[in-house]
Design a protein around this motif. Structure first.
Motif, short mmCIF file in Angstrom:
data_model
loop_
_atom_site.label_atom_id
_atom_site.label_comp_id
_atom_site.label_asym_id
_atom_site.label_seq_id
_atom_site.Cartn_x
_atom_site.Cartn_y
_atom_site.Cartn_z
N ASP A 33 0.90 -1.36 0.04
CA ASP A 33 0.03 0.08 0.03
C ASP A 33 0.86 1.37 -0.02
O ASP A 33 0.34 2.29 0.14
N THR A 34 1.94 1.14 -0.29
CA THR A 34 3.04 2.45 -0.48
C THR A 34 3.68 2.28 -1.84
O THR A 34 4.07 1.25 -2.40
N GLN A 35 4.27 3.50 -2.24
CA GLN A 35 4.95 3.77 -3.22
C GLN A 35 5.83 4.73 -2.68
O GLN A 35 5.98 5.79 -2.22
N LEU A 36 7.46 4.47 -3.25
CA LEU A 36 8.37 5.31 -3.18
C LEU A 36 8.07 6.52 -4.21
O LEU A 36 8.43 6.30 -5.39
N ALA A 37 8.27 7.59 -3.67
CA ALA A 37 8.03 8.95 -4.40
C ALA A 37 9.21 10.02 -4.41
O ALA A 37 9.26 10.68 -5.23
N GLY A 38 10.19 9.65 -3.49
CA GLY A 38 11.22 10.47 -3.33
C GLY A 38 12.41 9.88 -2.54
O GLY A 38 12.09 9.15 -1.44
N ALA A 39 13.45 10.42 -2.77
CA ALA A 39 14.64 9.85 -1.98
C ALA A 39 15.64 11.17 -1.76
O ALA A 39 16.19 11.68 -2.89
N LEU A 40 15.89 11.50 -0.73
CA LEU A 40 16.64 12.65 -0.43
C LEU A 40 17.98 12.31 0.31
O LEU A 40 17.83 11.48 1.23
#
Length: 89
Positions: free
Chosen positions: A33-40
């Motif tokens: 139920d999650t999706q990786l949208a960004g990586a900082l």
């Protein structure tokens, strides 16, 4: 804000190339139920410009960046697992 249970939660991870950041990325990718949208990560990180999950052997399509607005674009949530200096910046 009301969330639709049928759409995945879009999550950005701050501190993406650290030990805990990698664990969080892996958890986000494995959850249904999650999706990786960004990586900082910080500007000096050797991971900048690389796929955030390259170390797992699967591509996420999300590149590690030090640009905060770019890293948060499209994210609904941010998990910040950085040192206090990173959070304050």
């Amino acid at each position: 804000m009301i969330y639709n249970n049928s759409s995945p939660r879009r999550i950005a991870i701050a501190g993406a190339s650290g030990r805990m950041g990698r664990m969080l990325i892996e958890a986000v990718l494995q959850a249904g139920d999650t999706q990786l949208a960004g990586a900082l990560d910080m500007a000096s990180s050797p991971a900048l410009g690389q796929d955030a999950s390259a170390w797992t052997g699967q591509a996420s399509g999300v590149l590690v960046t030090a640009d905060v607005p770019q890293g948060l674009q499209g994210a609904q949530f941010l998990i910040d697992f950085t040192r206090p200096e990173g959070t304050l910046a």
